[in-house]
Design an enzyme around this catalytic site. Structure first.
Site, mmCIF file in Angstrom:
data_model
loop_
_atom_site.group_PDB
_atom_site.id
_atom_site.type_symbol
_atom_site.label_atom_id
_atom_site.label_comp_id
_atom_site.label_asym_id
_atom_site.label_seq_id
_atom_site.Cartn_x
_atom_site.Cartn_y
_atom_site.Cartn_z
ATOM 1 N N GLU B 213 0.953 -1.127 0.029
ATOM 2 C CA GLU B 213 0.069 0.094 0.074
ATOM 3 C C GLU B 213 0.911 1.244 0.080
ATOM 4 O O GLU B 213 0.469 2.411 -0.046
ATOM 5 C CB GLU B 213 -0.992 0.004 1.098
ATOM 6 C CG GLU B 213 -1.909 -1.157 1.414
ATOM 7 C CD GLU B 213 -1.304 -2.634 1.619
ATOM 8 O OE1 GLU B 213 -0.356 -2.603 1.913
ATOM 9 O OE2 GLU B 213 -1.907 -3.485 1.096
ATOM 10 N N ASN B 297 -0.209 -8.115 -5.048
ATOM 11 C CA ASN B 297 -0.816 -7.361 -6.082
ATOM 12 C C ASN B 297 0.006 -6.208 -6.580
ATOM 13 O O ASN B 297 0.706 -5.977 -5.828
ATOM 14 C CB ASN B 297 -2.302 -7.094 -5.574
ATOM 15 C CG ASN B 297 -2.216 -5.980 -4.381
ATOM 16 O OD1 ASN B 297 -1.563 -6.581 -3.272
ATOM 17 N ND2 ASN B 297 -2.506 -4.931 -4.341
ATOM 18 N N ASP B 339 -7.028 -6.250 -5.920
ATOM 19 C CA ASP B 339 -6.290 -6.641 -4.776
ATOM 20 C C ASP B 339 -6.268 -7.967 -4.621
ATOM 21 O O ASP B 339 -5.895 -8.621 -3.588
ATOM 22 C CB ASP B 339 -6.640 -5.785 -3.453
ATOM 23 C CG ASP B 339 -5.655 -5.978 -2.296
ATOM 24 O OD1 ASP B 339 -4.421 -5.911 -2.647
ATOM 25 O OD2 ASP B 339 -6.547 -5.900 -1.121
#
Lengths: 274, 623
Positions: B213, B297, B339
């Site tokens: 992230e 991802n 994701d």
């Protein structure tokens, strides 16, 4: 006479309620602010950001000593700081930001284009066809399905190959990591950057090459994406008394606050039409 | 090196006295640590001894199967709490305890007064032998995303290996807890953290980074066990030289052949912040000398920003373990939109498929497909949905490509409804178990769908203006979790148990034909491996998201251990003061677990069970 008495009663009642509702703040002699120690032009550990200066002003007005709890602004920042009761206030959140109770706005800024002045790029719209010929830098946020509004628009317009992403978190070992995007413009690594106004305005004051800043215009077609935001201070939800006092200070000191913000080169939006 | 070392200090609690009378009762042939070391015992022979649980998944094949059978279907109902222990940090407890030669090692989350503290306990009595507390940089906490979990430790050659959230690999003397070396692997300033359990293989110890992230670039790194020096690092994105793709690289499918695909399948420079972190499970096949793992991802989530396949994210890699050279790769979800990373475990077993014994790798994908791959070549032999899937229409076995449902592609400010599986996938990190006796894979997983909106107004000033527009909810049937037995040869579900909350714990299979798993609403369950009948359950102090293990103590008694303490991505609503009314909090997971605080708060307790009431541990040990 009757009216005056009622008013007096109200004042007494309000004072009493005020005292009862936040005894810890009344008792404490410091205003605790949670802030990022490396996030100029907003804040840094040396107190050099404009939010540092505004926090100092607020503390003085409240008659309190200013103290900081430093933490990098990443996901969980509000949860781990303000909500964990490590501080009373965070500076610089969008007005209406859900996790906190926000004050009245104290400035409004917008997304802008930045380029080197010597390049003479007068692009002011994301619809400008010339953008396709440039290497455009944007901040990328990463997760949350979120990105900066210009990044979203460029993708919608099919401009991806010529868009260079700079992660907003950046390399935190360097000072003010998000400013690397604008430094890339100074270094000619990219032709133009689309970024949040305060970054651009501040860096333009310090850049070794003159920079040109153009407010991003003609954005209504990209709704619901917005390109300008009211900015408030945030307190814990339910801390109405502190929020009201901050509102009063923001109102009383609006000229001084604006002067501080503008002294950092922040492009301040005077119009209220987003 | 010295400078780094000074950042850490160990708190050694010496084992002042061992209950020697107790040890005299031992009737299990477990050599002492010193004996093992003198024979330079390998991990393979360590787990050949059923008494041990020497790595998070017990063996290199990731089976989580124990040959122990003292506890069987007919007596499991007598399981009682033998002892318990608090690790002192009430965050998500995802770690697997390790047990070697009668000593249990366990690591705490990165929270509390001593983040990532390691404890060594007598595995039979629970007596604390030593503890070690790293001294992390205070800034680290502000950087890590999500919950500050650790998924466990590694053991080899008399050393315990700890990967800290703030990116250090630490080697400890397993006997004393003394720090042997500390090596910096990553940098929190770049958004990198480590949450996975390291894996020890052939004199090295390996770990990868977390933080997809944060605009990081994923890698797995091998560190020399003796010196602490980095032996090799393989990035997930970027040029072949960084990904360690060379002449040995032979992917099965043509679209994964070509030069520098880790650059070419991305827009300019985007691979540099493209995710593909490595935070799940490593597996190893000693015969092929292959290391296997999946990558996470691609970033950023906004897929419009990264047209192309985005290699080598959401990819299963096979590598030579000595130098890290890639042997093959298989990308499960090119250009991931949801994701759906693929860090999930790879279970290495040999199966009879169409009358032929194949060396396979079973990969229960986050994307909802249960893959069986030939682990020598990377060929997909089968890929079947094991949960509700609406965003893909199948996997083309000729090309190996998953087929996205075009109408579900995210469009800015359009809410895409009924996205299944939701972003955490049909199964996330929570590991499965394989029983060679039943030839079934036991799969703890979630059953969630989501409404998904790629964007809303976004204000960004170097600040987290989290307004994630993901709203998750129970899939068809109304339940949010499932524990199932899957037959990978018949390609079918054999039995399943539904749970109201996601099943975020790992599982364990034993030769007693029992499988164990825990639920977020505080139940720890023993299930008949053949029928799915619940044979026993206990209510814990907090919800379970840990990994159950089993072992023999030095008293010869079989124990079952698991950490209790809800958290992780689905559990922050219960332990991190996320407002449960905000459905799209915690990246949308709050909506799916809004009611969790009705069942549990956070916790930190290791629970150890054995057969009672006549179990030896119920009598106080004389000292």
């Amino acid at each position: 006479m009757r009216r005056a008495l009622l008013l007096l009663a109200l004042i007494i009642a309000t004072a009493a309620v005020g005292r009862a509702s936040w005894p810890t703040h009344e008792a404490a002699d410091d205003l605790r602010v949670c802030a990022d120690p490396n996030n100029l032009p907003f804040s840094n550990a040396a107190g050099e950001g404009f939010e540092n200066r505004l926090a100092k002003l607020i503390a003085e007005e409240l008659g309190k000593k200013l103290s900081y709890v430093w933490q990098a602004q990443r996901r969980g920042f509000i949860r781990n700081t303000l909500k964990a009761d490590l501080c009373d206030i965070v500076m610089g959140v969008p007005t209406g930001y859900g996790p906190v109770e926000t004050t009245a706005p104290y400035y409004r800024s917008r997304y802008v284009f930045v380029s080197r002045r010597d390049r003479d790029i007068d692009v002011a719209s994301l619809k400008d066809a010339r953008l396709r010929e440039f290497r455009i830098g944007v901040h990328l946020i990463g997760d949350d399905g979120m990105n900066t509004p210009p990044a979203h628009v460029l993708a919608q317009e099919g401009m991806v190959e010529n868009v260079v992403g700079f992660t907003i978190y950046g390399d935190y070992r360097e000072p003010a990591p998000p400013l690397r995007l604008i430094k890339a413009v100074e270094d000619d690594a990219i032709d133009i950057a689309a970024t949040w106004g305060p970054f651009a305005g501040y860096e333009a004051l310090h850049s070794r090459v003159p920079l040109r800043i153009e407010a991003i215009e003609e954005t209504s077609d990209f709704a619901p994406l917005r390109f300008s935001f009211d900015i408030s201070m945030g307190v814990r939800k339910g801390d109405h008394a502190l929020r009201r006092r901050l509102d009063q200070i923001i109102s009383d000191k609006s000229a001084e606050i604006r002067a501080i913000v503008e002294s950092y080169g922040v492009p301040v939006d005077h119009a209220r039409n987003g | 090196m010295r400078k780094l070392r000074s950042r850490y200090a160990y708190v050694a609690v010496p084992l002042t006295c061992v209950a020697s009378a107790f040890i005299a009762d031992v009737n299990v042939a477990t050599p002492s640590l010193a004996q093992q070391q003198s024979r330079s015992e390998t991990l393979t022979s360590l787990y050949a001894n059923a008494a041990n649980w020497p790595m998070a998944s017990r063996d290199y094949a990731n089976t989580r199967f124990s040959p122990l059978d003292q506890i069987r279907t007919e007596n499991v109902g007598q399981l009682k709490l033998a002892w318990s222990f608090s690790v002192g940090a009430n965050r998500g407890q995802e770690a697997a305890p390790l047990v070697v030669d009668g000593t249990l090692y366990v690591v705490a989350p990165y929270d509390g007064p001593h983040p990532n503290q390691v404890f060594a306990l007598d595995a039979a009595t629970g007596e604390l032998k030593w503890s070690y507390a790293p001294k992390p940089t205070p800034a680290a906490k502000g950087v890590a995303c999500c919950d500050v979990v650790s998924r466990g430790l590694a053991y080899d050659n008399g050393k315990i290996f700890l990967a800290t959230l703030d990116d250090y690999m630490v080697a400890l003397d397993a006997r004393t807890g003394n720090e042997l070396w500390v090596t910096k692997l990553g940098d929190i300033n770049l958004g990198e953290t480590i949450t996975m359990a390291p894996l020890a293989v052939k004199g090295k110890v390996l770990a990868g980074n977390s933080g997809g992230e944060m605009g990081v670039r994923g890698w797995v790194t091998a560190v020399d066990q003796a010196s602490g020096k980095i032996a090799w690092r393989a990035y997930s994105t970027g040029p072949d030289s960084d990904v360690l793709i060379g002449a040995d690289f032979k992917p099965h499918y043509d679209w994964m052949k070509g030069k520098d695909l880790g650059v070419q399948s991305w827009p300019a420079d985007r691979w540099r912040i493209g995710g593909g972190t490595v935070w799940g499970w490593l597996a190893y096949d000693p015969d092929l000398n292959h290391l296997y793992y999946g990558t996470a991802n691609p970033g950023p989530w906004n897929a419009d920003q990264r047209p192309g396949d985005n290699l080598w994210t959401s990819t299963i890699f096979a590598r030579d373990v000595d130098a890290g050279a890639a042997k093959w790769a298989y990308q499960a979800s090119p250009h991931d939109l949801w994701d759906h990373d693929e860090i999930n475990e790879n279970v290495l077993v040999d199966l009879d498929i169409n009358g032929e014994t194949r060396k396979v790798l079973i990969h229960p994908g986050r994307n909802g497909y249960l893959y069986v791959l030939d682990r020598t070549s990377g060929e997909v032999l089968s890929a079947d949905t094991y949960d509700t899937v609406t965003v893909y229409s199948g996997v083309d076995l000729k090309t190996g490509r998953i087929k996205p449902v075009e109408s579900m592609t995210p469009v800015l400010d359009k809410t895409i409804e009924n996205v299944c599986p939701a972003p955490p996938g049909a199964k996330d990190w929570q590991p499965t178990a394989w029983s060679p006796r039943t030839k079934l894979l036991y799969v703890p997983h979630q059953h969630l769908c989501a409404n998904f909106r790629t964007s809303e107004v976004s204000y960004i000033a170097g600040t987290p203006f989290v307004g994630a527009t993901v709203d998750m909810y129970a899939g068809p049937g109304g339940h949010r979790g499932e524990f199932m037995a899957w037959d990978p040869v018949k390609r079918a579900k054999v039995w399943s148990l539904t749970e109201k909350l996601p099943v975020w714990s790992g599982t364990l299979a034993t030769a007693g034909d029992i499988v164990f798993y825990g639920t977020m609403d505080r139940k720890f369950k023993a299930v008949d491996a053949k029928t799915g009948h619940v044979l026993w359950q206990a209510t814990g102090p907090s919800g379970f998201i840990g990994q159950p293990v089993t072992y023999l103590g030095n008293d010869g008694v079989q124990y079952i251990a698991i950490l209790s303490g809800v958290g992780g991505w689905p559990g922050v609503v219960a332990n991190a003061e996320v407002d449960p009314r905000v459905r799209n909090g915690a990246l949308g997971f709050t909506g799916a677990t809004q009611d969790l605080p009705l069942y549990t708060v956070g916790g930190s307790t290791l629970l150890v069970f054995s057969l009672g009431p006549s179990g030896a541990t119920n009598a106080p040990a004389s000292r």
